[in-house]
Design a protein around this motif. Structure first.
Motif, PDB file in Angstrom:
ATOM      1  N   VAL A 179       0.835  -1.208   0.000  1.00 50.14           N
ATOM      2  CA  VAL A 179       0.000   0.000   0.000  1.00 50.14           C
ATOM      3  C   VAL A 179       0.868   1.255   0.000  1.00 50.14           C
ATOM      4  N   LEU A 180       2.023   1.182   0.651  1.00 49.08           N
ATOM      5  CA  LEU A 180       2.925   2.331   0.741  1.00 49.08           C
ATOM      6  C   LEU A 180       3.533   2.692  -0.608  1.00 49.08           C
ATOM      7  N   HIS A 181       3.436   1.781  -1.568  1.00 42.20           N
ATOM      8  CA  HIS A 181       4.078   1.997  -2.859  1.00 42.20           C
ATOM      9  C   HIS A 181       3.087   2.142  -4.013  1.00 42.20           C
ATOM     10  N   TYR A 182       1.802   1.894  -3.760  1.00 42.47           N
ATOM     11  CA  TYR A 182       0.798   2.119  -4.801  1.00 42.47           C
ATOM     12  C   TYR A 182       0.527   3.617  -4.864  1.00 42.47           C
ATOM     13  N   GLN A 183       0.972   4.276  -5.907  1.00 41.95           N
ATOM     14  CA  GLN A 183       0.912   5.735  -5.969  1.00 41.95           C
ATOM     15  C   GLN A 183      -0.428   6.204  -6.509  1.00 41.95           C
ATOM     16  N   LEU A 184      -1.245   6.743  -5.637  1.00 41.12           N
ATOM     17  CA  LEU A 184      -2.533   7.325  -6.007  1.00 41.12           C
ATOM     18  C   LEU A 184      -2.390   8.837  -5.890  1.00 41.12           C
ATOM     19  N   GLY A 185      -2.484   9.534  -7.009  1.00 39.63           N
ATOM     20  CA  GLY A 185      -2.166  10.956  -7.024  1.00 39.63           C
ATOM     21  C   GLY A 185      -0.714  11.140  -7.428  1.00 39.63           C
ATOM     22  N   ASP A 186      -0.248  12.390  -7.457  1.00 39.48           N
ATOM     23  CA  ASP A 186       1.128  12.650  -7.881  1.00 39.48           C
ATOM     24  C   ASP A 186       2.106  12.385  -6.730  1.00 39.48           C
ATOM     25  N   SER A 187       3.388  12.568  -7.007  1.00 41.15           N
ATOM     26  CA  SER A 187       4.419  12.248  -6.014  1.00 41.15           C
ATOM     27  C   SER A 187       4.286  13.092  -4.759  1.00 41.15           C
ATOM     28  N   ASP A 188       3.937  14.373  -4.924  1.00 36.92           N
ATOM     29  CA  ASP A 188       3.782  15.253  -3.760  1.00 36.92           C
ATOM     30  C   ASP A 188       2.632  14.781  -2.873  1.00 36.92           C
ATOM     31  N   ALA A 189       1.530  14.392  -3.515  1.00 36.41           N
ATOM     32  CA  ALA A 189       0.374  13.903  -2.755  1.00 36.41           C
ATOM     33  C   ALA A 189       0.728  12.617  -2.013  1.00 36.41           C
ATOM     34  N   MET A 190       1.471  11.742  -2.680  1.00 36.32           N
ATOM     35  CA  MET A 190       1.848  10.478  -2.051  1.00 36.32           C
ATOM     36  C   MET A 190       2.806  10.712  -0.891  1.00 36.32           C
ATOM     37  N   ALA A 191       3.743  11.632  -1.082  1.00 36.79           N
ATOM     38  CA  ALA A 191       4.693  11.944  -0.004  1.00 36.79           C
ATOM     39  C   ALA A 191       3.961  12.518   1.207  1.00 36.79           C
ATOM     40  N   ALA A 192       2.981  13.379   0.958  1.00 38.13           N
ATOM     41  CA  ALA A 192       2.205  13.960   2.056  1.00 38.13           C
ATOM     42  C   ALA A 192       1.411  12.882   2.785  1.00 38.13           C
ATOM     43  N   GLN A 193       0.866  11.940   2.018  1.00 39.51           N
ATOM     44  CA  GLN A 193       0.096  10.854   2.630  1.00 39.51           C
ATOM     45  C   GLN A 193       0.985   9.981   3.514  1.00 39.51           C
ATOM     46  N   LEU A 194       2.141   9.624   2.994  1.00 40.56           N
ATOM     47  CA  LEU A 194       3.053   8.791   3.778  1.00 40.56           C
ATOM     48  C   LEU A 194       3.533   9.540   5.022  1.00 40.56           C
ATOM     49  N   GLY A 195       3.774  10.826   4.870  1.00 39.21           N
ATOM     50  CA  GLY A 195       4.171  11.627   6.026  1.00 39.21           C
ATOM     51  C   GLY A 195       3.086  11.650   7.091  1.00 39.21           C
ATOM     52  N   TYR A 196       1.828  11.712   6.646  1.00 43.80           N
ATOM     53  CA  TYR A 196       0.717  11.725   7.600  1.00 43.80           C
ATOM     54  C   TYR A 196       0.607  10.392   8.331  1.00 43.80           C
ATOM     55  N   LEU A 197       0.960   9.298   7.671  1.00 48.10           N
ATOM     56  CA  LEU A 197       0.936   7.999   8.348  1.00 48.10           C
ATOM     57  C   LEU A 197       1.889   7.996   9.543  1.00 48.10           C
ATOM     58  N   LEU A 198       3.019   8.689   9.406  1.00 46.50           N
ATOM     59  CA  LEU A 198       3.957   8.790  10.526  1.00 46.50           C
ATOM     60  C   LEU A 198       3.316   9.526  11.699  1.00 46.50           C
ATOM     61  N   THR A 199       2.505  10.526  11.380  1.00 41.23           N
ATOM     62  CA  THR A 199       1.855  11.330  12.417  1.00 41.23           C
ATOM     63  C   THR A 199       0.695  10.583  13.067  1.00 41.23           C
ATOM     64  N   VAL A 200      -0.206  10.071  12.219  1.00 42.97           N
ATOM     65  CA  VAL A 200      -1.425   9.456  12.749  1.00 42.97           C
ATOM     66  C   VAL A 200      -1.110   8.153  13.476  1.00 42.97           C
ATOM     67  N   GLY A 201      -0.042   7.470  13.047  1.00 40.68           N
ATOM     68  CA  GLY A 201       0.322   6.220  13.706  1.00 40.68           C
ATOM     69  C   GLY A 201       0.792   6.411  15.131  1.00 40.68           C
ATOM     70  N   ALA A 202       1.137   7.649  15.505  1.00 35.70           N
ATOM     71  CA  ALA A 202       1.605   7.948  16.857  1.00 35.70           C
ATOM     72  C   ALA A 202       0.467   8.353  17.796  1.00 35.70           C
ATOM     73  N   LEU A 203      -0.749   8.519  17.258  1.00 32.89           N
ATOM     74  CA  LEU A 203      -1.875   8.902  18.108  1.00 32.89           C
ATOM     75  C   LEU A 203      -2.232   7.756  19.054  1.00 32.89           C
ATOM     76  N   PRO A 204      -2.552   8.053  20.311  1.00 29.00           N
ATOM     77  CA  PRO A 204      -2.830   6.981  21.277  1.00 29.00           C
ATOM     78  C   PRO A 204      -4.069   6.147  20.938  1.00 29.00           C
ATOM     79  N   GLN A 205      -5.018   6.740  20.231  1.00 29.53           N
ATOM     80  CA  GLN A 205      -6.248   6.022  19.894  1.00 29.53           C
ATOM     81  C   GLN A 205      -6.139   5.214  18.604  1.00 29.53           C
ATOM     82  N   VAL A 206      -4.976   5.308  17.949  1.00 27.67           N
ATOM     83  CA  VAL A 206      -4.774   4.635  16.655  1.00 27.67           C
ATOM     84  C   VAL A 206      -3.666   3.605  16.760  1.00 27.67           C
ATOM     85  N   SER A 207      -3.946   2.396  16.290  1.00 22.33           N
ATOM     86  CA  SER A 207      -2.920   1.375  16.136  1.00 22.33           C
ATOM     87  C   SER A 207      -2.782   1.114  14.646  1.00 22.33           C
TER      88      SER A 207
END
Length: 283
Positions: A179-207
């Motif tokens: 899933v991390l490598h299936y590019q939906l949208g352009d490279s900037d959009a994908m980079a932003a999405q992957l960056g957000y995974l780093l953020t949201v994965g650290a939330l206490p209510q999210v595993s």
């Protein structure tokens, strides 16, 4: 030849009818005798057994009581409900565009305490960024040839995703590394999405777990994308339709599969390494 939505639903209705018929036969009751116990005319018994009349919840409870197995009623009721609403044709659901589909989930999301999501194909909708969601919905709109309301649909998706930050909800999500490598949208959009995974994965209510592609001897093979809402509903997303599972025994099967998949995933620092590698691969 693939089974059509209508024949799938009919097959499910017939399975309910057959189950009720077998209960009566095992008890040794005739159709008229069961009708007398249930308080209805005997033609109704045969209409139910012939899958011509869908039984109500009360009909099923009376039937099981008459057959001496009241404990089976809840499971059969759930099976019957599934038969009537199990197959939602995407063409019908999105014929006016995608915004309405996003909004249709809001009541379910608000009522759910524990979300369990497994996705082998895309970042789950609850944690999609604007650019990623736009790329995905643009592709869906083109493929399904439906009215283009992508901008409004993306806004609606982001709005409903705020539930991630509202108290009273927990989110356990498992994705395949691909899933991390299936590019939906352009490279900037994908980079932003992957960056957000780093953020949201650290939330206490999210595993957030990621199953590495190199996992050896997987105990569970990749499955179709599915969501488990508490222990009351499983929504399975197929190309042509969404299948809704409400029968307790089938929900238990999906929960078991989810736990198997979850056990294969990596979390925390190990998950962040996989995400960071995917970000680096974009450049």
């Amino acid at each position: 030849m693939p089974i059509s939505p209508s024949s799938s639903a009919q097959a499910a209705r017939e399975a309910v009818a057959q189950r009720l018929k077998e209960l009566r036969a095992d008890t040794g009751l005739t159709g008229p005798e069961l009708a007398a116990h249930c308080g209805w005319s005997h033609p109704k018994t045969y209409r139910i057994e012939g899958a011509r009349t869908p039984p109500s919840a009360d009909d099923i409870r009376r039937w099981c009581q008459a057959c001496g197995v009241p404990g089976q009623a809840d499971d059969i009721i759930a099976q019957s409900r599934t038969a009537e609403s199990m197959y939602v044709d995407w063409r019908r659901k999105v014929r006016t565009g995608l915004k309405q589909l996003q909004n249709s989930y809001v009541p379910l999301f608000k009522a759910t305490e524990l979300f369990r999501v497994y996705s082998p194909t895309m970042v789950p909708g609850l944690i999609q960024t604007e650019g990623y969601a736009r790329g995905l919905m643009t592709s869906i709109t083109r493929f399904r040839d439906i009215p283009n309301d992508v901008a409004d649909a993306v806004t609606a998706r982001l709005e409903r995703s705020r539930i991630i930050h509202q108290p009273g909800h927990r989110f356990t999500m498992v994705i395949e590394e691909a899933v991390l490598h299936y590019q939906l949208g352009d490279s900037d959009a994908m980079a932003a999405q992957l960056g957000y995974l780093l953020t949201v994965g650290a939330l206490p209510q999210v595993s957030l777990g990621i199953i590495p592609s190199a996992t050896a001897e997987r105990p569970m093979w990749p499955q179709e994308l599915f969501h488990v809402y508490d222990d009351t509903l499983v929504s399975v997303e197929l190309l042509a339709a969404r299948v809704q599972v409400t029968q307790p025994s089938e929900i238990a099967t999906y929960v078991k599969a989810f736990e198997e998949l979850r056990s294969m995933a990596v979390y925390g620092a190990d998950a962040r390494i996989l995400i960071t590698k995917a970000i680096d691969a974009l450049h």
